[in-house]
Design a protein around this motif. Sequence first.
Motif, PDB file in Angstrom:
ATOM      1  N   ALA A 326       5.779   4.999   4.145  1.00  0.00           N
ATOM      2  CA  ALA A 326       6.129   5.174   2.735  1.00  0.00           C
ATOM      3  C   ALA A 326       5.197   4.368   1.854  1.00  0.00           C
ATOM      4  CB  ALA A 326       7.581   4.767   2.508  1.00  0.00           C
ATOM      5  N   ALA A 327       4.805   3.179   2.314  1.00  0.00           N
ATOM      6  CA  ALA A 327       3.910   2.350   1.515  1.00  0.00           C
ATOM      7  C   ALA A 327       2.543   3.002   1.393  1.00  0.00           C
ATOM      8  CB  ALA A 327       3.783   0.968   2.151  1.00  0.00           C
ATOM      9  N   GLU A 328       2.066   3.629   2.472  1.00  0.00           N
ATOM     10  CA  GLU A 328       0.774   4.305   2.420  1.00  0.00           C
ATOM     11  C   GLU A 328       0.824   5.523   1.494  1.00  0.00           C
ATOM     12  OE1 GLU A 328      -1.362   3.509   6.679  1.00  0.00           O
ATOM     13  OE2 GLU A 328       0.464   4.735   6.697  1.00  0.00           O
ATOM     14  N   ILE A 329       1.938   6.216   1.533  1.00  0.00           N
ATOM     15  CA  ILE A 329       2.102   7.346   0.615  1.00  0.00           C
ATOM     16  C   ILE A 329       2.071   6.849  -0.827  1.00  0.00           C
ATOM     17  CG2 ILE A 329       3.660   9.168  -0.151  1.00  0.00           C
ATOM     18  CD1 ILE A 329       2.430   9.781   2.540  1.00  0.00           C
ATOM     19  N   THR A 330       2.721   5.739  -1.076  1.00  0.00           N
ATOM     20  CA  THR A 330       2.717   5.165  -2.423  1.00  0.00           C
ATOM     21  C   THR A 330       1.313   4.786  -2.848  1.00  0.00           C
ATOM     22  OG1 THR A 330       4.963   4.310  -2.146  1.00  0.00           O
ATOM     23  CG2 THR A 330       3.599   3.280  -3.853  1.00  0.00           C
ATOM     24  N   GLU A 331       0.537   4.235  -1.938  1.00  0.00           N
ATOM     25  CA  GLU A 331      -0.826   3.830  -2.260  1.00  0.00           C
ATOM     26  C   GLU A 331      -1.670   5.028  -2.687  1.00  0.00           C
ATOM     27  OE1 GLU A 331      -4.543   1.376  -0.208  1.00  0.00           O
ATOM     28  OE2 GLU A 331      -2.822   2.015   0.997  1.00  0.00           O
ATOM     29  N   LEU A 332      -1.403   6.196  -2.097  1.00  0.00           N
ATOM     30  CA  LEU A 332      -2.183   7.390  -2.436  1.00  0.00           C
ATOM     31  C   LEU A 332      -1.899   7.925  -3.835  1.00  0.00           C
ATOM     32  CD1 LEU A 332      -2.025   9.379   0.926  1.00  0.00           C
ATOM     33  CD2 LEU A 332      -3.959   8.085  -0.011  1.00  0.00           C
ATOM     34  N   ARG A 336      -7.883   7.638  -4.414  1.00  0.00           N
ATOM     35  CA  ARG A 336      -8.262   8.618  -3.416  1.00  0.00           C
ATOM     36  C   ARG A 336      -8.044   8.037  -2.019  1.00  0.00           C
ATOM     37  NH1 ARG A 336     -13.811  11.803  -5.090  1.00  0.00           N
ATOM     38  NH2 ARG A 336     -12.750  13.467  -6.248  1.00  0.00           N
ATOM     39  N   ALA A 337      -7.879   8.939  -1.054  1.00  0.00           N
ATOM     40  CA  ALA A 337      -7.671   8.484   0.319  1.00  0.00           C
ATOM     41  C   ALA A 337      -8.857   7.660   0.810  1.00  0.00           C
ATOM     42  CB  ALA A 337      -7.442   9.691   1.226  1.00  0.00           C
ATOM     43  N   ALA A 338     -10.050   8.053   0.385  1.00  0.00           N
ATOM     44  CA  ALA A 338     -11.240   7.326   0.817  1.00  0.00           C
ATOM     45  C   ALA A 338     -11.229   5.885   0.336  1.00  0.00           C
ATOM     46  CB  ALA A 338     -12.493   8.036   0.313  1.00  0.00           C
ATOM     47  N   ASP A 339     -10.548   5.618  -0.752  1.00  0.00           N
ATOM     48  CA  ASP A 339     -10.491   4.281  -1.334  1.00  0.00           C
ATOM     49  C   ASP A 339      -9.206   3.550  -0.981  1.00  0.00           C
ATOM     50  OD1 ASP A 339     -12.927   4.820  -2.614  1.00  0.00           O
ATOM     51  OD2 ASP A 339     -11.882   5.792  -4.287  1.00  0.00           O
ATOM     52  N   ALA A 340      -8.335   4.194  -0.206  1.00  0.00           N
ATOM     53  CA  ALA A 340      -7.055   3.599   0.173  1.00  0.00           C
ATOM     54  C   ALA A 340      -7.137   3.080   1.596  1.00  0.00           C
ATOM     55  CB  ALA A 340      -5.945   4.635   0.051  1.00  0.00           C
ATOM     56  N   SER A 341      -6.130   2.340   1.989  1.00  0.00           N
ATOM     57  CA  SER A 341      -6.109   1.785   3.342  1.00  0.00           C
ATOM     58  C   SER A 341      -5.993   2.870   4.402  1.00  0.00           C
ATOM     59  CB  SER A 341      -4.941   0.805   3.478  1.00  0.00           C
ATOM     60  OG  SER A 341      -3.700   1.485   3.263  1.00  0.00           O
ATOM     61  N   THR A 342      -5.496   4.023   4.021  1.00  0.00           N
ATOM     62  CA  THR A 342      -5.344   5.122   4.976  1.00  0.00           C
ATOM     63  C   THR A 342      -6.683   5.692   5.414  1.00  0.00           C
ATOM     64  OG1 THR A 342      -5.262   6.757   3.190  1.00  0.00           O
ATOM     65  CG2 THR A 342      -3.163   5.812   3.918  1.00  0.00           C
TER      66      THR A 342
END
Length: 844
Positions: A326-332, A336-342
């Motif tokens: 859920a935290a990763e979804i929030t980060e998105l 952008r995904a390229a700039d997120a931890s995912t």
Amino acid sequence: MARPLSRRTLLQAATLAAAVPALSEAATGRAVAAPVGTPASWTVRPFGLEDVSLGRGVFADKRKLMLDHARGYDVNRLLQVFRANAGLATGGAVAPGGWEGLDGEANGNLRGHYTGHFLTMLAQAYRSTQEQVFADRIGTMVGALTEVRAALRREPAVLSVAGKFGTAADQVRGSYEYVDLPAAALGGTSAVTLSVWVRPTHDADWTRVFDFGDDTTRYLYLAARNQAGAPRFAVTTSGAGGEQSLDGSAPLPLNQWSHLAVTIAGGTGTLYVNGAAVARNTAMSLTPAALGTLKNNWLGRSNYSADPVFAGAFEEFNVFSRALTAAEITELQSRRAADASTGRGDLASYAFDETAGGTFADASGRGLTATLRRTWGGPSHPGFLAAYPETQFIDLESRTSPDYTKVWAPYYTAHKILRGLLDAYTATDDGRALDLASGMCDWMYSRLSQLPEPTLQRMWGIFSSGEFGGIVEAICDLHSITAKAEHLALARLFDLDRLIDACAADTDILDGLHANQHIPIFTGYVRLYDETGEERYLTSAKNFWDMVVPHRMYGIGGTSTAEFWKARDVIAGTLSATTAETCCAYNMLKLSRTLFFHAQEPKYMDHYERALYNQVLGSKQDKPDAEKPLVTYFIGLTPGHVRDYTPKQGTTCCEGTGMESATKYQDSVYFAKSDGSALYVNLYSPSTLTWAEKGVTVTQTTGYPGEQGSTLTFGGARASFTLRLRVPSWATAGFRVTVNGSAVPGTPAPGSYFAVSRTWRAGDTVRITLPFRTRVEKALDDPSLQTLFHGPVNLVARASATEFLKVGLYRDAGLSGDLTASLTPVPAKRLHFTLDGQCRCLTY
């Protein structure tokens, strides 16, 4: 874009027969008719709209209202459906709606027809007025349609728009485009996250954000809206009944970016909307691994063929081989995904940064390039041009029964576009318009010439779906320019043999037929006679006309009830609120004048006058409107009926022909003998004719029908010819002609032409006197039901009654049967009378 085909080059020996002569320059500097190019079979020819100017009066007033509409309406709205079909940017234009939009009747299956009518109106307006604004608008539309055809010829290309973070790929509603992903996109994973940003622009249910499947049995999809309007995710290996699903709780907002994500792992599926978990299913046992390798892997398209294509924009579609937290979804939500931890999706990742071309790079490292495609593939021929896919034309070829929600008269719509392009070419010399028109006919020939004769006969006999309007006439007109054998062969592929043969044998089979589906067919068959010399075409058209007039004609000159014909001679028995479709009157006038070109029988122009004055003129409302042309669909003939000038959902066929009618009122006032030996005056209407061939002008001054006569004044050079003045069939109270004050000898007969032969000089004046009589015409099937005429005008009773009025007319009748004495004129109101002091009768 250059205009490669000059009209001066192409019109060496032929020109558009319906638009009549080519243009030359007179001493006045304005375009005038030149006596070339009319079919050899025509014994009289019309003048161009540029050769006849309207004088002050009701026709000019009505035309001004329509010209104002033509000047002001945004043509980009008309072009919207064409641009959308080609996947081009629409510039924020809103389609007109009604029949000309995707949300109109029958799913907008007739869209494009109104644009053709509008082009014809603009062409007629330009020829009549020479106002540059009309030529400019034609140029805009022809240029846009040229771009549309070019786009349809290519594979789809990305339409790049501003996205949530950068750029995004827009799917214009009506483009039927989707993104096709390689089969390995899901990777057979047993845990998955699918994440995407979308900006929907339409609220249709069951549009897919993505759909991975083989058919309607094995699939995994995310719909932007379920039946309740909220997002829905589902996966199944056994069809709809076996779906394991997640349903959102609220609709996605339109024209705003929303983030959607679905995670599946360990038997639990979760649906996120804008970072919030809105649905969870702890019994979700199915994963991509259970589906195996799938054939259809799509963004924006459903495995259910009836579902609509997604309309809106995509950005950042990522597929991960694990369930994000859920935290990763929030980060998105904020990057952008390229700039997120995912990081980017490891199974597939598309940023949609492309600004050109039709492919989308995969940043997952797996090289899964995606491709933009059309659901229908693309045109079968480079000449194809339409505001919708070619699918309606394909469906018609196997269809055996009508269903306008699937197929609504595609060749009818093609006719309107073709006719508009031909008229645009004739008016402005724009070779692009001719190239588009010729290409359309090349495409139609490539389709229809491959079909067996029984298939064609079945197609053209289907109500509505097989309707093709006046396409034969337009193709013959094109053939007179191009001389391409394929174009003449194409025109003949529209032969409806059952109808032609019956009418040629004078066998009346019209009972139960849709009126406007069949009237314009015969104008085309007359033109086929011109091109081929085959008598059956002309004979069938003449006999057909006689089956309609008077046997299915109302007093106002119109025909049809609820769009159809009933049994011969049943008039009173068909009166309703939906009598006299306006398109039928338009097409009967066109057929009448075309038949007159071959045989100068006064009955054709008698009918023309009747329908022009009593239906067509009154079908245009006397008020300005920038949005609508304000034209009737029906003229109801039941007592108390009120005309509707904003019919149905708008942009109907009758509004289209109404726009045309109101910009060509002068097209049949005068005709010339093909050898130049005579001038026919068919209508008594204020106007000025410039007959360049003779160097003569004829100015007609009249208040007709408010005035019982007309005056012709000659100008220009001396010229010898016979003046043929129409003596209406109703003119039984005398018809008198003087030239320069001296009576012309002879006995004019009602329903004929009265000839005056002399050498005409500038200043010569001809005065025609047509005393009106008041008469009744009785319904063929019920003599007690009668309609009242004063000269050419059908009088309408203004009364509150919703039943037929019962009045006495014969008490004051003269020995001649003239009922004028039964009416009392209303002071200062032309053609207004009181009858028994109870009602007022008026025209129009």
